[in-house]
Design a protein around this motif. Structure first.
Motif, mmCIF file in Angstrom:
data_model
loop_
_atom_site.group_PDB
_atom_site.id
_atom_site.type_symbol
_atom_site.label_atom_id
_atom_site.label_comp_id
_atom_site.label_asym_id
_atom_site.label_seq_id
_atom_site.Cartn_x
_atom_site.Cartn_y
_atom_site.Cartn_z
ATOM 1 N N THR A 2 58.278 4.341 -43.433
ATOM 2 C CA THR A 2 57.531 4.202 -44.683
ATOM 3 C C THR A 2 57.824 2.844 -45.310
ATOM 4 N N THR A 32 53.366 -2.250 -51.191
ATOM 5 C CA THR A 32 52.870 -1.171 -50.343
ATOM 6 C C THR A 32 51.532 -0.673 -50.891
ATOM 7 N N HIS A 34 49.286 1.843 -52.250
ATOM 8 C CA HIS A 34 49.461 3.154 -52.864
ATOM 9 C C HIS A 34 48.150 3.942 -52.815
ATOM 10 N N ASP A 48 40.691 6.691 -43.779
ATOM 11 C CA ASP A 48 41.967 5.991 -43.951
ATOM 12 C C ASP A 48 41.722 4.483 -44.164
ATOM 13 N N GLU A 51 42.618 2.149 -41.322
ATOM 14 C CA GLU A 51 41.771 2.251 -40.127
ATOM 15 C C GLU A 51 40.490 1.450 -40.298
ATOM 16 N N HIS A 57 46.351 3.159 -38.785
ATOM 17 C CA HIS A 57 46.518 4.230 -39.766
ATOM 18 C C HIS A 57 47.607 3.900 -40.794
ATOM 19 N N LEU A 58 47.252 3.984 -42.107
ATOM 20 C CA LEU A 58 48.239 3.726 -43.169
ATOM 21 C C LEU A 58 48.563 4.998 -43.952
ATOM 22 N N GLY A 59 47.824 6.076 -43.682
ATOM 23 C CA GLY A 59 48.053 7.327 -44.426
ATOM 24 C C GLY A 59 47.566 7.241 -45.863
ATOM 25 N N VAL A 60 46.590 6.375 -46.121
ATOM 26 C CA VAL A 60 46.034 6.220 -47.482
ATOM 27 C C VAL A 60 44.523 6.470 -47.420
ATOM 28 N N PRO A 61 44.092 7.711 -47.735
ATOM 29 C CA PRO A 61 42.657 7.974 -47.702
ATOM 30 C C PRO A 61 41.968 7.367 -48.935
#
Ligand SMILES: NC(=O)C1=CN([C@@H]2O[C@H](COP(=O)(O)OP(=O)(O)OC[C@H]3O[C@@H](n4cnc5c(N)ncnc54)[C@H](OP(=O)(O)O)[C@@H]3O)[C@@H](O)[C@H]2O)C=CC1
Ligand SMILES: O=C(O)C1=N[C@H](C(=O)O)C[C@H](O)C1
Length: 274
Positions: A2, A32, A34, A48, A51, A57-61
């Motif tokens: 992370t 980062t 957010h 994402d 993407e 992939h950053l895990g931030v939709p």
């Protein structure tokens, strides 16, 4: 692993600058991603951010709820439209966070609302976030101060891509303001933003603007100081949008340590005002 650091929200996530910012934030230390915001109904909602911006992939939709994003963020980096930036400035004030505004084409009523929001938010706003253009503005101010307005005519020339919607560009206006400051005159009273038809001769002291649009040009600016038999040209070429994105992130990190207020890139970069 992370990523840690200042938690930034990118608005206008699908835009030219929004996507550049997502890539730069993913690559930079100390910040980062957010949240990423797009317009309600955008096809990007739920996707994402990393993407679609091309960094994996950053895990931030992407969402369309700015306030929910701002509440737990440290700052927002915003290159959208004047109405959107005015709305976000009020939300940044509510959340007491940093708001970096790159959006150009704001009216004086928009500017007033943004400055009002700066009572509670730390706002950095500039027509150009690059180091080079802000250095150029200092050089223009010095040149305008040194050359007599009776003998030297100042013209600001800019070219941008065909999608740009405002004119003159924010940068051209910033450079015109630097020239006016150097001469100690009011830009509103001296600027000539358009010429067409039988204009008559040029008035000494005018600061003229000329706008070109076409193709994919990222940003070309020149300030010409034209005297009898000679021309001094000060210019900047943007080769890549990352210069604006890196400047905007630098502004966010700088503003994080400041009191609420309205700041410029000159403040961020510590460029001389003497
Ligand atoms: N200060 C600086 O250094 C720089 C400033 N700029 C300025 O930044 C701004 C954006 O430029 P650019 O990225 O090229 O433009 P784009 O048109 O590519 O991007 C603008 C983004 O804002 C989004 N947007 C517009 N209205 C809303 C809204 N109501 N709610 C949410 N999102 C919205 C758009 O979404 P949608 O597509 O769905 O409308 C789009 O994604 C311009 O004003 C430009 O002049 C640009 C580069 C550098
Ligand atoms: O719209 C753009 O693209 C740009 N806008 C800014 C401006 O209006 O000066 C900055 C840069 O030149 C790119």
């Amino acid at each position: 692993m992370t990523k840690t650091g200042m938690k930034l929200v990118v608005t206008g996530a699908g835009g030219r600058m929004g996507q550049t910012l997502i890539r730069i934030i993913a690559a930079m230390e100390g910040v980062t991603l957010h949240a990423a915001i797009a317009r309600a109904g955008s096809s990007l909602i739920g996707r994402d951010a990393g993407e679609f911006a091309g960094v994996g992939h950053l895990g931030v939709p992407v969402t369309s709820d700015p306030l929910a994003a701002f509440v737990h963020a440290d700052g927002v980096v915003d290159f959208t439209t004047p109405a959107t930036s005015v709305e976000y400035a009020a939300l940044a004030a509510q959340a007491r966070i940093v708001h970096v505004i790159g959006t150009t084409g704001c009216s004086s009523a928009d500017e007033e609302k943004i400055r009002a929001a700066a009572r509670h938010a730390r706002i950095v706003k500039s027509g150009n976030m690059s180091l080079g253009v802000n250095l150029l503005a200092e050089l223009v101010r010095q040149a305008a101060r040194s050359l007599d307005a009776a003998d030297w005519d100042i013209e600001v020339l800019e070219m941008h891509h065909k999608h740009k919607v405002d004119a003159p560009s924010g940068t051209a206006l910033l450079l015109g303001q630097a020239a006016a400051d150097g001469r100690g005159v009011d830009l509103q009273e001296t600027s000539v933003r358009v010429r067409d038809g039988h204009t008559g001769p040029r008035n000494a002291g005018d600061i003229g603007f000329a706008t070109l649009r076409g193709g994919s040009v990222i940003g070309e600016h020149s300030v010409l100081l034209a005297g009898e038999g000679e021309i001094v040209t000060l210019s900047h070429s943007a080769g890549d949008r990352t210069i604006f994105a890196r400047g905007a992130v630098k502004a966010a990190l700088w503003a994080f340590g400041q009191k609420p207020g309205f700041y410029s890139m000159s403040d961020v970069l510590g460029l001389s005002k003497s």
